[in-house]
Motif scaffolding. Structure first.
Motif: not given
Length: 566
Positions: A70-72, A93, A95-97, A117-118, A121
């Motif tokens: 979970v990362a941009p 992967c 979706n971060t949104r 995870v970023d 997030l």
């Protein structure tokens, strides 16, 4: 020749992971990933990926386990496209949104063993895991934290954010990993490599499983179809979580390209990076094209110094948006694909004789999806009940069906859903998209099957109405849905957001009657919206698609056809 059979020497499993080994040998000292002031070479990227893959194995990850990210679009996100499957695991992967409840459902459905995870997030994932039932095993978290502190630059604002040290970190895995690790090759080209969840606007998310072979073929096919040269400079505006960046995560390694990674962006940021880094290629959804072509002030350009190639896919982009984008110096290629095909499998293969046509006609041709790519097998439009191809007249609607090597293996834990779209008449994958086939063999998407409006017995394409609305100089976004009508059954209802500034004529922003008159002059009267609703913004999904099902609900609940502003 009957004695000639496949052997170990000629039947190694196809996988896009091998592109990284070659990139390190051929382009070892060339830049691979650029993120702000950080630059990695291809040798460094390969070493980092092998280190993470070996650390995953040391963590107990085994072949076939699911590892989520979970990362941009940061460097770690790019590297994990190689590192996770190099450990034998399946990459997922997310979706971060999405909201925490949806993410929780996906993590449980995927049975993720570990989640990268970023740092920004982390609260989302902590909330998502807190929703797990007590009986569910919780995945371990690895924090993507690239430095002692993080610098986030958005619109010139730089913030210092101290990391939290209570979790294992991605960079810690890089440090303790083995750069000489022999990555785990797939047992078969059909071995699963990624698990991607769809983010459809009208249905529940489904887990799409793709194999190494399919991803290898769609990656090579996409590079060939786009005529990507060696060592392009690629700007990541398309989220890598979106069908693995349409395969260009692995594709850039195949051609030794430079990946310009962006955590966030707006139109000014894109134009700035194009000039600063010499960007040559990018992929973008139609909403990004609209953003670029509507940008004003700041770093926005009236004309690029050098052409930039763009692939756009997703919902059909209006011809007016295509025309405005190309007038800036972008060269737009329009394609068609789905999560179930991983990348673009239909593209508007351009014919030289079209160059002499007027700009508006060229834009209309580019708005068509086109023909199958060289590596895909077959595309057709059929009657959804009989499976018989419709007339190639550019008018007869049918369901778009596909057949090719990069079609998914199926939906994870959903044999019924898999059979519904893959085990029907003719051995096709049924997409649920409505389209026409033109006499020249070019496909044009007209709608999703649920978005077709049936008015007085006529099938009316909402996309065609939207394409006209987008030509109005004051219209920023448009979505057309069906509104119930006692006489006609259904009539078109248009939801519009307008540009903040005055329209191109210098007059006031248009009202309902003016929009209708504009449409009457450009389309058959039965297609003209009978209702106009103005909104500040149209509702969108987590991937930027307009949520037509919400607008349909609103249109159904309306008690009056009078104009409303919201």
């Amino acid at each position: 020749m009957e004695e000639l059979k496949p052997s170990a020497a000629n039947s190694s499993p196809l996988t896009p992971l091998g592109f990284l080994d070659r990139a390190a040998m051929v382009y070892g000292d060339c830049p691979s990933v650029v993120y702000g002031d950080r630059v990695h070479t291809w040798s460094e990227t390969r070493s980092r990926c092998l280190r993470v893959a070996s650390a995953l194995v040391a963590e107990g990850i085994r072949r076939g386990d699911v590892v989520s990210v979970v990362a941009p679009n940061v460097p770690a996100m790019y590297e994990l496209h190689f590192a996770v499957p190099m450990s034998g695991a399946i990459l997922n992967c997310i979706n971060t949104r999405l909201d925490s409840r949806t993410v929780s459902v996906l993590l449980r459905h995927a049975e993720s063993k570990l989640v990268f995870v970023d740092w920004q997030l982390r609260p989302l994932i902590v909330d998502a895991i807190s929703l797990f039932p007590p009986t569910n095993r919780r995945p371990r978290l690895i924090l993507i934290s690239n430095d002692d502190y993080h610098q986030e630059e958005v619109g010139g604002d730089v913030r210092r954010v101290e990391p939290n040290t209570d979790l294992s970190t991605y960079e810690g895995m890089v440090e303790r990993g083995d750069p000489g690790f022999r990555w785990i090759r797939p047992e078969s080209g059909w071995s699963p490599m990624v698990l991607n969840y769809t983010s459809g606007t009208t249905t529940s998310p489904k887990g799409v499983v793709h194999c190494h072979r399919g991803l290898f073929l769609v990656t090579v096919d996409s590079l060939l179809d786009w005529a990507v040269p060696k060592q392009p400079v690629y700007l990541w505006t398309l989220p890598m979580f979106h069908s693995n960046g349409w395969g260009f995560t692995w594709g850039m390694a195949a051609v030794g390209g430079t990946n310009i990674c962006l955590r966030k962006f707006n139109a000014s940021t894109i134009f700035s990076h194009i000039e600063r880094n010499g960007v040559t290629h990018m992929c973008a959804a139609p909403v990004v094209l609209n953003m670029l072509s509507s940008c004003g002030g700041g770093d926005c350009k009236t004309k690029l110094k050098s052409p930039v190639q763009i692939i756009t896919a997703g919902s059909p982009p209006p011809a007016a948006v295509l025309h405005r984008t190309e007038s800036l110096g972008f060269i737009v290629s329009h394609g068609y694909g789905l999560t179930e095909t991983s990348g673009v499998v239909v593209s508007c293969a351009w014919k030289p004789q079209w160059n002499s046509l007027p700009a508006d006609q060229r834009a209309k041709l580019k708005a068509r999806q086109g023909v199958r790519t060289a590596g895909f097998t077959e595309v057709e439009v059929v009657d959804p009940k009989t499976g018989i191809p419709v007339n190639h007249d550019g008018l007869t609607l049918g369901e778009v069906v596909l057949r090719g090597a990069c079609v998914m293996l199926g939906y994870f834990k959903d044999p019924t859903g898999t059979a519904k779209c893959m085990n029907r008449t003719g051995g096709w994958f049924y997409t649920g998209d409505v389209g026409v086939m033109h006499p020249d063999g070019y496909l044009e998407i007209k709608d999703r099957s649920k978005d077709v409006i049936i008015s007085g017995g006529e099938n009316l394409s909402s996309v065609e109405v939207e394409s006209v609305l987008y030509t109005h100089p004051a219209v920023k976004e448009a979505a057309v849905v069906a509104r119930p009508d006692e006489y006609w059954g259904e009539t078109p209802c248009a939801f519009l957001s307008l540009k903040v500034e005055e329209d191109a004529t210098g007059g006031k922003l248009p009202m309902e009657r003016e929009i209708m008159e504009f449409c009457r002059a450009r389309m058959p009267h039965y297609m003209v919206p009978k209702t106009i609703v103005f909104k500040d913004e149209l509702p969108k999904t987590s991937t930027g698609k307009i949520q037509k099902y919400l607008l349909r609900e609103e249109a159904t609940s309306m008690g009056s056809a009078k104009m409303s502003r919201m």
